[in-house]
Design an enzyme around this catalytic site. Sequence first.
Site, mmCIF file in Angstrom:
data_model
loop_
_atom_site.group_PDB
_atom_site.id
_atom_site.type_symbol
_atom_site.label_atom_id
_atom_site.label_comp_id
_atom_site.label_asym_id
_atom_site.label_seq_id
_atom_site.Cartn_x
_atom_site.Cartn_y
_atom_site.Cartn_z
ATOM 1 N N LYS A 135 4.045 -4.312 9.120
ATOM 2 C CA LYS A 135 2.675 -4.318 9.626
ATOM 3 C C LYS A 135 2.513 -5.385 10.710
ATOM 4 O O LYS A 135 3.160 -6.441 10.655
ATOM 5 C CB LYS A 135 1.691 -4.662 8.495
ATOM 6 C CG LYS A 135 1.551 -3.647 7.391
ATOM 7 C CD LYS A 135 0.581 -4.176 6.325
ATOM 8 C CE LYS A 135 0.441 -3.225 5.152
ATOM 9 N NZ LYS A 135 -0.321 -2.017 5.513
ATOM 10 N N ARG A 174 1.843 5.071 -2.998
ATOM 11 C CA ARG A 174 1.948 6.377 -3.657
ATOM 12 C C ARG A 174 3.294 6.540 -4.365
ATOM 13 O O ARG A 174 3.407 7.307 -5.312
ATOM 14 C CB ARG A 174 1.725 7.484 -2.630
ATOM 15 C CG ARG A 174 2.784 7.624 -1.565
ATOM 16 C CD ARG A 174 2.279 8.359 -0.338
ATOM 17 N NE ARG A 174 1.283 7.556 0.364
ATOM 18 C CZ ARG A 174 0.617 7.985 1.433
ATOM 19 N NH1 ARG A 174 0.827 9.194 1.912
ATOM 20 N NH2 ARG A 174 -0.271 7.199 2.017
#
Length: 458
Positions: A239, A313
Amino acid sequence: MTLTFAAPSDAARPLHLVAPEDLDAFLGGLDAAARAFVTATGFAAKPGQVALIPGEDGPAAAVAGLGSPEARRRERFVLARVRAALPAGDWEIAEEMPEEARDEAALGWLLEGYRFDRYAAQTAPGAQLVAPRGCDAARIEAIAAGEALTRDLINTPACDMGPDALQAAVESLAQEFGAGTTTVLGDDLLTEGFPMIHAVGRAAATQPRLVEMRWGDAGPLLTLVGKGVCFDTGGLNLKPGSSMALMKKDMGGAATVLGLARTIMALKLPLRLRVLIPAVENAVSGGAFRPGDILTSRKGLTVEINNTDAEGRLVLADALALAAEEESALTVSMATLTGAARVAVGPDLAPFYTGDDTLAGVLSEAGTRAADPVWRMPFWDPYETMLEPGIADLDNAPKGGFAGSITAALFLRRFAPESYLHFDIYGWQPTAAPGRPKGGVGQGARALLQALPRALGL
């Protein structure tokens, strides 16, 4: 920090809550001196506006504004504003209130007392409230305590809230309420069948783990699964710094699940509770999982990794596959899963997914009653093909950027049991609001708590 009501006392001063449409009637009930004083202050019953009514030894009473019906619909926890404006001492709401408005006012008052004081002293309001007449004080205190736990966990930085500390928080909660815990740690995740939890967390200095807590021995089984990514660098798909600044909150799903679990146990709800927390840090090292890797999940489905920053997820999928191996009346996952959800509904709404129209209606109504707004999003079946990369069963990060929250929910549904509810929460209050200081915040938990009696037939 204890968020509780003051004990009933003759010394408690009356607090009058007045809406603009009732102001003339209220003023007409005061003696001439008090009426003249309140009028002179310019009191107009605006939301959170306060006027103190003098007595011989200081304020003898106070009147606080509720705002117009439109303002009350727009803003939650108006009484939280009032608390900060009142002088120290005990106060008691003078008027009878409708149940929902009364309970919201009482909860907002308690939540306004929350301060995150682990690293620096914080000053809490000095005004205290006697529990409003007719409210279930123990229930509201239990809800506030659960929310305070959620906020504390999210607000704690990753240096002190890594996977090991999150495990310790679960164990401390379990000990407090007589629950049991088990943990699968490190390489044991591979031998016990949790390969994706292991893959996401193996690069970090602190070992990945799956923490389970069980409580209760009778009633329907409620399974809560919380994303416990204690810090998310994005992995090898690193990120940018601006996107990494708030990633201590990426365990907000786990924090919200634990706050809800605390409330459920404190209220001794007649159900069996199972909590699953995959606790990891998505870090960068020589052992990090890579873009292009194909992982085999606990369920046996293969997953192509097209972005290591879509890791939540993955850990949830293994935990949901475990949940599906035991029949639950309802399985709920909570996760700070996608930025797409924030783009869709902003930071204040908690979007949820379910294929059960009845449950969706119950939950939406419960969110309104509990002052915990939620919004249904669709399990849109035509998007299923976006999850299928061709060389594996599933793609963890479909290209194109469309419907990111929906495709993430569809991904999780592939692993979840049939009776399934998923929340894609934000877990953060970006600017201070009544009862909600800037920082970590629970979303969806109160709505779910309110919905449980109807959802589970309690």
